[in-house]
Design a protein around this motif. Structure first.
Motif, short mmCIF file in Angstrom:
data_model
loop_
_atom_site.label_atom_id
_atom_site.label_comp_id
_atom_site.label_asym_id
_atom_site.label_seq_id
_atom_site.Cartn_x
_atom_site.Cartn_y
_atom_site.Cartn_z
N GLY A 188 0.63 -1.22 -0.05
CA GLY A 188 -0.02 0.12 0.05
C GLY A 188 0.67 1.45 0.03
N ALA A 189 2.19 1.37 -0.40
CA ALA A 189 2.84 2.18 -0.39
C ALA A 189 2.62 3.37 -1.63
N PHE A 190 1.84 2.89 -2.57
CA PHE A 190 1.37 3.42 -3.77
C PHE A 190 0.35 2.52 -4.14
N ARG A 191 -0.38 3.37 -5.38
CA ARG A 191 -1.21 2.39 -6.08
C ARG A 191 -0.68 2.20 -7.37
N ALA A 192 -0.63 0.83 -7.99
CA ALA A 192 0.23 0.37 -9.37
C ALA A 192 -0.53 -0.49 -10.05
N ALA A 193 -0.10 -0.22 -11.31
CA ALA A 193 -0.57 -1.23 -12.60
C ALA A 193 0.69 -1.52 -13.18
N VAL A 194 0.76 -2.73 -13.35
CA VAL A 194 1.77 -3.75 -13.90
C VAL A 194 1.62 -4.51 -15.10
N ASP A 195 1.94 -4.30 -16.45
CA ASP A 195 1.64 -4.83 -17.38
C ASP A 195 3.05 -5.84 -18.00
N ILE A 196 4.13 -5.40 -17.43
CA ILE A 196 5.37 -6.16 -18.04
C ILE A 196 6.36 -6.78 -16.61
N TYR A 197 7.01 -7.76 -16.91
CA TYR A 197 7.50 -8.64 -15.91
C TYR A 197 9.15 -8.98 -16.35
N PRO A 198 9.87 -9.22 -15.40
CA PRO A 198 11.21 -9.41 -15.31
C PRO A 198 11.30 -10.88 -16.51
N GLN A 199 10.47 -11.55 -16.17
CA GLN A 199 10.35 -12.83 -17.01
C GLN A 199 9.00 -13.22 -17.51
N GLU A 200 8.79 -13.56 -18.57
CA GLU A 200 7.49 -13.67 -19.05
C GLU A 200 7.59 -15.04 -20.03
N PRO A 201 6.54 -15.84 -19.70
CA PRO A 201 5.35 -15.70 -18.81
C PRO A 201 6.00 -15.82 -17.31
N VAL A 202 5.17 -15.07 -16.42
CA VAL A 202 5.56 -15.28 -15.19
C VAL A 202 5.36 -16.78 -14.78
N PRO A 203 6.45 -17.06 -13.81
CA PRO A 203 6.08 -18.77 -13.38
C PRO A 203 4.68 -18.79 -12.94
N THR A 204 4.18 -20.10 -13.08
CA THR A 204 2.87 -20.44 -12.53
C THR A 204 2.68 -20.01 -11.00
N ASP A 205 3.73 -20.50 -10.13
CA ASP A 205 3.83 -20.39 -9.05
C ASP A 205 4.30 -19.17 -8.37
N SER A 206 4.71 -17.87 -9.24
CA SER A 206 5.35 -16.90 -8.65
C SER A 206 4.29 -16.23 -7.48
N ASP A 207 5.24 -15.64 -6.66
CA ASP A 207 4.44 -14.74 -5.95
C ASP A 207 3.91 -13.50 -6.35
N ILE A 208 4.39 -13.13 -7.49
CA ILE A 208 3.93 -11.97 -8.17
C ILE A 208 2.36 -12.08 -8.09
N ARG A 209 1.89 -12.99 -8.38
CA ARG A 209 0.67 -13.35 -8.74
C ARG A 209 -0.32 -13.04 -7.56
N THR A 210 0.17 -13.16 -6.22
CA THR A 210 -0.72 -13.08 -5.13
C THR A 210 -0.60 -11.62 -4.52
N THR A 211 0.46 -10.77 -5.26
CA THR A 211 0.50 -9.49 -4.55
C THR A 211 -0.77 -8.77 -4.55
N PRO A 212 -1.04 -8.24 -3.32
CA PRO A 212 -2.36 -7.50 -3.29
C PRO A 212 -2.18 -6.26 -4.00
N ASN A 213 -3.28 -5.35 -4.21
CA ASN A 213 -3.08 -3.89 -4.32
C ASN A 213 -2.46 -3.77 -5.63
N VAL A 214 -2.50 -4.49 -6.63
CA VAL A 214 -1.80 -4.24 -7.86
C VAL A 214 -2.66 -4.64 -8.94
N LEU A 215 -2.99 -3.85 -10.10
CA LEU A 215 -3.68 -4.14 -11.13
C LEU A 215 -2.79 -4.85 -12.23
N PHE A 216 -2.92 -6.01 -12.33
CA PHE A 216 -1.86 -6.87 -13.25
C PHE A 216 -2.46 -6.86 -14.61
#
Lengths: 336, 336, 336, 336
Positions: free
Chosen positions: B259-287
């Protein structure tokens, strides 16, 4: 010299919306302020101040018999942004009482909401986050098979009032063709605004993006019925932004839910929507809860335009920023 | 007279993207076309045609030793939209070989996506539909307690290249202040564009809406590290739009998620993002899944600008619509 | 159903101006047309048709006693573009009779004339041709010692009515600061138009280019007197565009003639200017003979807006393109 | 570390134009400055500094044999705004030496002059003052029988380089159609600029207002010959703004003088025009003495863009504001 009496009866608007300390201080410079909050002012309270009132802020009933006794009244400021049927607009006009609405102050917020709804539907942004979180995303073109761009789209607006006038400048940089259907506006006027007047049939049939922005009157309630809605193309994006009552709402949801077009809906025939309403399970529609206009930024704008125009009126000058009631058209509007 | 040879080696772009029947017909008017699909062309294939090639469409390696034998080569057309390190940009420049990128053709689609992401975060549009469907919606101002408007916001862009140039005109009608931090651009240039040059610190600290639009170079990778990201205000909306590598991605998600800021993210260091990546469960971000640029409309635009500029070059005229490689800066870019 | 009676008494406008065959054909579709040309219609003629008149086109006197008998009257269309004192504006308003002026249709032509006057004075274009023909020209910078550019200039408009609204968009691409002094308009309104409200003193003292665009009222006649005019800087370019009566004309010419500022004058206290008037020999002023607004293109625009708005009114809809009389302000205007 | 040497040989530009105290102070921050004024620098002087020169400001000859010894040279800044034939543009390009022209800095001044010339001719402003002073004026429509408006006119530009790009934004608010004929620019590019590509025949035959803005090359000198000029319609307004050599000048004046079209001329085949030249007595043409670009405001802009781009280049970054020489096209240009 007596200071003008400003009577505030703005329910359902509250102090945080239309009487912040800054606003109260500015109003106090313009006159003596009497306020009533939390409900519509009682007849007694209105009557007590009626003869002295110079400016009425609110949606208080003002039939002819009250106007007959409101001999100092110079302005009625509707801060709800819809014309209500409890005012004798013709009498106000004849007496030179300005009847003004805050609708233009709400329009920018609605316009930005509309353009975000439209691009969201075109580009699938609302589905992207849940797909990603559930591991079902597809990247790039594979995830964009249904995606369309707003650039160069054919856009039609049904209704070109406050909302359309706020929305059009946001659409211009996308190079879209801007078609308008509005039976209250002449073709010549629309062309001078850089808009293309079209029939309702053409608006529905040709648009890639269709904004439903018309007000509801005694004459047009439900005019977008199933017959019309069925002429919308499947790849059209439809944003229902002004009033639910301009469409046959059940048919609209039925068609949108079955994929006849893409749709965003922010307003409903009844609000709140009943908890168990079928509306909530309609697939394929981007819903929101009447969020388009009512945020703090809009109320700040309402306060600003209201103060500005009261200042003009008390100097004997015409108001500049709020919407002026046309006696005939305001009388036709169907508020809620 | 021999017809110029146009050699197409555009992988990972495919025929639907850059060689539709219309496009193929237009290219055939301009020269003899040889194509290779589905992988990067083999060295053998490239060598076979190297001496005759007049136009190369694709990301084929072009080191000096190849250029020495590509004596007819007049243009290299990168249709992937990122400069790759496999070209000797200095040699191309010295020999008068135009090296062009399709990046400007992708920019409008990214810009419209960015503005929708920004308004969605500001207005909470992405939360509205699930809240409504689950019966947890609040109407009007009650549902808009966190909502902010783009109108009049302070906007900062980190990087003002193709994306910024497409985005700025979409922001203008909102009356936003437009600040830019871009160390490759002089203050004087930015001011003539109607932009306010600011330091990185000011961009991060003052923006209500922050667009991260910089490319990745050998020098700036990860320059937006935790120290910088922590200076972003809590009510700031951040759209990460160009390349994940410009931020420390883990820190970015950590901060956004908390909650430090509101964020939208469309691009990733690695694509596709691994299925089990923690990225996917990050709250508060528009992916979203790298959806901003790659839709049919962008490829149509790529084909259009590519045909136009090849036409110019084959007439001996300068190209007009694609991005020209600056030899030094293109060499610094880090493509993927 | 009876066709509405459209009564035309537009003198000093003639048929070529407001009743071309095309226009006549369009009017005939809207109602039965009775016209009078070459003088103002006699009382008898007016009285004959008064009871039936639905639309009056012209500057016919309409005091209360006539309005009492004009029971079908719905619109008065002034095609001379100045409000005249022979109408009871308050009564018209109270009765819902639209009183409209063609002034907005004249404004674009005046605005283009103004901008050409301003650049001509700034750049010395009016002197260039006689200097060249007489062999006294100097080339390039040597001939441009007094030349100034409109780009980036500080521009002030005194009065922001129809003329200012047409002029402002022409000035925008020059990147000029746009200051406005207009006591009828609130600061908030001006700011939303992208204009900077300033005091009269600031407008006069700070402008590089000063457009005098105010109308003449019973209150402001001659308000720009010598004391004010002497505060204009020597390198200021002044375009007197609306009405000669807003300045003390003798003092204005005296100052301009002696080089106190650069000036262009298109309108005069008395027209035609007497043959032997000293005005004609005033040095240092760019004169023209009330040419700014009255060309065929303006009359075409008058016909177009008039037809459009009569169409609206006869449908019971508000007019859109002509200027609506504010009862109080129109009553204050001093026409000729 | 050695400071870069900035060698200034800008004749015919002088210190007031390109080396004001402010500018000198800024240049001194960027490097060691050596200047030569009043003539082109002697070969000896150039040779003395050739090996050390990092930036050359001026139109000094730079053939290959000099470039071979100018091993530190990174930029050549032409402040005369026309490409000269004394530079080996291909060699400069191959060596990565930026060759830049101040032409874009001159363009705004020319554009404002052009638009004033055009409106002056359309509206007869140049005749109005002498007519008024001699008592031969006619007022309003009587004086406007030949007057035309720029609003809604069909405008064509022959050539769309620096001048056209500065002029187009000034024309936009007039709602004019903007046609362009420029054989160096693709139709696709022009359309993305919101311009309509047309043939030379269409530009000449259809324009209400025709701006001649093309540069002179070895190929197009005098291309607008009598045969073409005779296709211009009688009511067309023609502004000859770039170079006299693009037309057959005698035929142009002959036709304009006999009323074949309205014309403004600011540039001549020979300057100064001989005192006894017939040009000076040509009726029906608005003359000026090469005044369009060369005023102080333009030189200020030249200094500003020059300093900006030298700053970029010395940082190893691409220049942004001056015009970059295309090796082939610059070589074709015919300077004076």
């Amino acid at each position: 010299m007596t200071r003008p009496l400003i009577f505030m009866d703005p329910f359902p608007r509250n102090e945080a919306m239309v009487y912040t300390p800054d606003c109260a201080a500015e109003l106090a410079k313009l006159g003596k302020v009497i306020t009533h909050w939390g409900s519509r002012a009682s007849d007694d309270l209105v009557e007590t101040h009626l003869a002295d009132m110079t400016v009425l802020i609110g949606q208080t009933a003002m039939p002819k018999e009250r106007l007959d006794r409101a001999l100092n009244l110079r302005a009625i400021i509707n801060v709800k942004a819809n014309w209500e049927p409890n005012i004798d607009y013709g009498e106000c006009h004849a007496r030179g009482i300005h009847v003004l609405s805050a609708a233009p102050a709400m329009a920018p917020a609605v316009a930005e909401f509309c353009i975000a709804q439209a691009i969201t539907l075109l580009r699938g942004l609302h589905r992207a986050d849940p797909l990603f979180r559930s591991g079902n995303e597809a990247y790039g073109i594979a995830g964009n098979l249904q995606a369309k761009s707003l650039y160069g789209a054919e856009v039609a607006m049904i209704g070109y009032g406050n909302l359309g006038r706020a929305l059009a400048p946001l659409l211009r940089p996308f190079g879209t063709r801007l078609m308008v259907h509005d039976p209250w506006l002449s073709d010549g006027f629309l062309r001078t605004e850089g808009l293309e007047p079209v029939s309702l049939e053409d608006a529905l049939g040709r648009a890639d993006v269709l904004f439903l922005l018309a007000g509801v009157t005694s004459e047009n309630e439900g005019f977008l019925d199933r017959k019309f809605l069925e002429t919308i193309r499947q790849d059209t994006t439809v944003v229902l932004a002004s009033r639910a009552e301009i469409v046959d709402f059940d048919d609209f949801l039925d068609l949108a839910g079955s994929g006849a077009f893409r749709a965003a809906v922010d307003i409903y025939p009844q609000e709140p929507v009943p908890t168990d309403s079928d509306i909530r399970t309609t697939p394929n529609v981007l819903f929101s809860a009447h969020l388009a206009g009512g945020l703090n930024a809009s109320y700040a704008r309402i306060r600003d335009t209201m103060l500005d125009d009261i200042g003009q009126i008390l100097k004997g000058l015409p108001p500049l920023r709020m919407q002026k009631a046309d006696p005939k058209l305001a009388s036709m509007m169907r508020s809620r």
